[in-house]
Write a protein that holds these residues in place. Structure first.
Motif, PDB file in Angstrom:
ATOM      1  N   LYS A 137       0.613  -0.916  -0.329  1.00  0.00           N
ATOM      2  CA  LYS A 137       0.095   0.297  -0.356  1.00  0.00           C
ATOM      3  C   LYS A 137       0.688   1.124   0.777  1.00  0.00           C
ATOM      4  N   ALA A 138       2.597   1.136  -0.660  1.00  0.00           N
ATOM      5  CA  ALA A 138       2.878   2.828  -0.630  1.00  0.00           C
ATOM      6  C   ALA A 138       2.909   3.210  -2.111  1.00  0.00           C
ATOM      7  N   LEU A 139       2.970   4.417  -2.160  1.00  0.00           N
ATOM      8  CA  LEU A 139       2.606   5.310  -3.063  1.00  0.00           C
ATOM      9  C   LEU A 139       4.168   5.481  -3.487  1.00  0.00           C
ATOM     10  N   VAL A 140       4.602   5.305  -4.516  1.00  0.00           N
ATOM     11  CA  VAL A 140       5.738   6.497  -4.828  1.00  0.00           C
ATOM     12  C   VAL A 140       4.488   7.135  -6.637  1.00  0.00           C
ATOM     13  N   GLY A 141       5.511   8.432  -6.381  1.00  0.00           N
ATOM     14  CA  GLY A 141       5.098  10.147  -7.218  1.00  0.00           C
ATOM     15  C   GLY A 141       5.672   9.848  -8.466  1.00  0.00           C
ATOM     16  N   PRO A 142       5.543  10.874  -8.951  1.00  0.00           N
ATOM     17  CA  PRO A 142       6.284  10.954 -10.432  1.00  0.00           C
ATOM     18  C   PRO A 142       7.888  11.401 -10.125  1.00  0.00           C
ATOM     19  N   GLY A 143       8.232  10.950 -10.823  1.00  0.00           N
ATOM     20  CA  GLY A 143      10.176  11.534 -11.087  1.00  0.00           C
ATOM     21  C   GLY A 143      10.489  10.780 -10.306  1.00  0.00           C
ATOM     22  N   VAL A 144      10.426  10.270  -9.180  1.00  0.00           N
ATOM     23  CA  VAL A 144      10.967  10.031  -8.189  1.00  0.00           C
ATOM     24  C   VAL A 144      11.846   8.345  -8.899  1.00  0.00           C
ATOM     25  N   ARG A 145      12.955   8.974  -8.143  1.00  0.00           N
ATOM     26  CA  ARG A 145      14.151   7.415  -8.257  1.00  0.00           C
ATOM     27  C   ARG A 145      14.443   7.079  -6.722  1.00  0.00           C
ATOM     28  N   CYS A 146      14.458   5.747  -6.518  1.00  0.00           N
ATOM     29  CA  CYS A 146      14.417   4.861  -5.559  1.00  0.00           C
ATOM     30  C   CYS A 146      15.684   4.133  -5.876  1.00  0.00           C
ATOM     31  N   LYS A 147      16.777   4.665  -5.120  1.00  0.00           N
ATOM     32  CA  LYS A 147      17.767   4.414  -5.393  1.00  0.00           C
ATOM     33  C   LYS A 147      18.518   2.535  -4.637  1.00  0.00           C
ATOM     34  N   SER A 148      19.253   2.197  -5.863  1.00  0.00           N
ATOM     35  CA  SER A 148      19.844   0.757  -4.693  1.00  0.00           C
ATOM     36  C   SER A 148      19.511   0.233  -3.527  1.00  0.00           C
ATOM     37  N   HIS A 149      18.463  -0.791  -3.191  1.00  0.00           N
ATOM     38  CA  HIS A 149      18.408  -1.044  -2.097  1.00  0.00           C
ATOM     39  C   HIS A 149      17.909  -0.746  -0.845  1.00  0.00           C
ATOM     40  N   SER A 150      17.294   1.049  -1.557  1.00  0.00           N
ATOM     41  CA  SER A 150      15.943   1.436  -0.737  1.00  0.00           C
ATOM     42  C   SER A 150      14.904   0.698  -0.629  1.00  0.00           C
ATOM     43  N   VAL A 151      14.487   1.512   0.642  1.00  0.00           N
ATOM     44  CA  VAL A 151      13.044   0.536   0.774  1.00  0.00           C
ATOM     45  C   VAL A 151      11.744   2.007   1.643  1.00  0.00           C
ATOM     46  N   GLN A 169       9.733   5.786   5.692  1.00  0.00           N
ATOM     47  CA  GLN A 169       8.633   5.414   6.423  1.00  0.00           C
ATOM     48  C   GLN A 169       7.734   6.754   6.396  1.00  0.00           C
ATOM     49  N   GLY A 170       6.810   6.288   6.305  1.00  0.00           N
ATOM     50  CA  GLY A 170       4.911   7.584   6.815  1.00  0.00           C
ATOM     51  C   GLY A 170       5.048   8.437   5.449  1.00  0.00           C
ATOM     52  N   ASN A 171       4.076   9.482   5.895  1.00  0.00           N
ATOM     53  CA  ASN A 171       3.171   9.881   4.487  1.00  0.00           C
ATOM     54  C   ASN A 171       3.652  11.394   4.949  1.00  0.00           C
ATOM     55  N   PRO A 172       5.017  12.324   4.251  1.00  0.00           N
ATOM     56  CA  PRO A 172       5.605  11.762   3.570  1.00  0.00           C
ATOM     57  C   PRO A 172       6.144  10.663   4.142  1.00  0.00           C
ATOM     58  N   ALA A 173       7.170  10.427   3.352  1.00  0.00           N
ATOM     59  CA  ALA A 173       8.099   9.099   3.650  1.00  0.00           C
ATOM     60  C   ALA A 173       9.486   9.835   4.487  1.00  0.00           C
ATOM     61  N   GLU A 174       9.954   9.689   5.762  1.00  0.00           N
ATOM     62  CA  GLU A 174      11.304  10.041   6.218  1.00  0.00           C
ATOM     63  C   GLU A 174      11.995   9.073   6.508  1.00  0.00           C
ATOM     64  N   LEU A 175      13.913   9.811   6.455  1.00  0.00           N
ATOM     65  CA  LEU A 175      14.168   8.902   6.482  1.00  0.00           C
ATOM     66  C   LEU A 175      14.188   8.247   7.729  1.00  0.00           C
ATOM     67  N   LYS A 176      13.788   6.472   8.295  1.00  0.00           N
ATOM     68  CA  LYS A 176      14.175   6.253   9.446  1.00  0.00           C
ATOM     69  C   LYS A 176      15.996   5.645   9.926  1.00  0.00           C
ATOM     70  N   ARG A 177      15.850   4.854   9.085  1.00  0.00           N
ATOM     71  CA  ARG A 177      17.311   4.145   9.357  1.00  0.00           C
ATOM     72  C   ARG A 177      17.955   3.013   8.281  1.00  0.00           C
ATOM     73  N   GLU A 178      19.514   2.838   8.704  1.00  0.00           N
ATOM     74  CA  GLU A 178      19.443   2.413   7.190  1.00  0.00           C
ATOM     75  C   GLU A 178      19.167   0.680   6.908  1.00  0.00           C
ATOM     76  N   ARG A 179      19.640   0.188   6.024  1.00  0.00           N
ATOM     77  CA  ARG A 179      18.842  -0.397   5.497  1.00  0.00           C
ATOM     78  C   ARG A 179      20.509  -1.903   5.495  1.00  0.00           C
ATOM     79  N   LYS A 180      20.618  -2.696   6.205  1.00  0.00           N
ATOM     80  CA  LYS A 180      21.795  -3.649   6.880  1.00  0.00           C
ATOM     81  C   LYS A 180      20.877  -4.938   5.591  1.00  0.00           C
ATOM     82  N   ILE A 181      22.319  -5.950   4.986  1.00  0.00           N
ATOM     83  CA  ILE A 181      21.405  -6.494   4.426  1.00  0.00           C
ATOM     84  C   ILE A 181      22.442  -7.828   4.911  1.00  0.00           C
TER      85      ILE A 181
END
Length: 181
Positions: A137-151, A169-181
């Motif tokens: 249920k997340a929304l990505v708007g026009p002109g957005v680039r989600c860079k490598s391994h972002s969530v 996370q959120g609306n509008p989305a805010e940076l919460k933390r690093e993604r560690k794989i």
């Protein structure tokens, strides 16, 4: 000053294909994509290719998926597209490899200019780089680039680029933390 929808004109927008091709796609889409019948992903990938999409190997595409214009869609290898995903691609949507679009995710390439009295159409390409995960249920708007391994977390909305290896996370989305794989 007020909005006057009577002055709206979409004459400069091109669908990129003839009305016949668009109608045929609507039929195929309704029969094989936007249905609860679990047709095989390989069959769906074949239809996307026939209608001009670039599709890599290993595509998994679930039921009740809506894709507006497959000729404006590029999908890499091993992409997962979950139930009820909507790719509203008036312009190019580029999905690189190992991307997951969870249930109900919405990729929106068009919007309207609320400052314009004629409510003009505004479009922007969406690019999802390798390893991106767009939550349910997340929304990505026009002109957005989600860079490598972002969530983009479930239920979140972004109209801004997401940096690599970060969780938003959120609306509008805010940076919460690093993604560690």
């Amino acid at each position: 000053m007020s909005v006057d929808l009577n002055t709206f004109s979409n004459s400069s927008f091109s669908h990129g294909k003839s009305i016949l091709v668009r109608l045929l796609w609507m039929l195929v889409s309704r029969l094989f994509f936007n249905t609860w019948v679990p047709f095989p992903s390989g069959l769906k990938a074949l239809f996307l290719k026939i209608f001009g999409a670039k599709v890599g190997k290993g595509l998994v595409i679930r039921t009740h998926v809506r894709i507006k214009q497959p000729w404006r869609l590029s999908i890499g290898d091993h992409v997962w597209i979950g139930e009820s995903v909507w790719i509203d691609n008036l312009v190019l949507v580029s999905i690189e490899s190992n991307v997951c679009l969870s249930q109900g995710a919405f990729l929106l390439t068009g919007n309207h200019d609320y400052k314009s009295t004629s409510f003009d159409l505004i479009t922007g390409e969406i690019h999802l780089e390798n390893g991106v995960w767009i939550g349910a249920k997340a929304l990505v708007g026009p002109g957005v680039r989600c860079k490598s391994h972002s969530v983009l977390a479930a239920g979140s909305t972004t109209f801004n680029d997401l940096e690599a290896n970060k969780i938003y996370q959120g609306n509008p989305a805010e940076l919460k933390r690093e993604r560690k794989i």
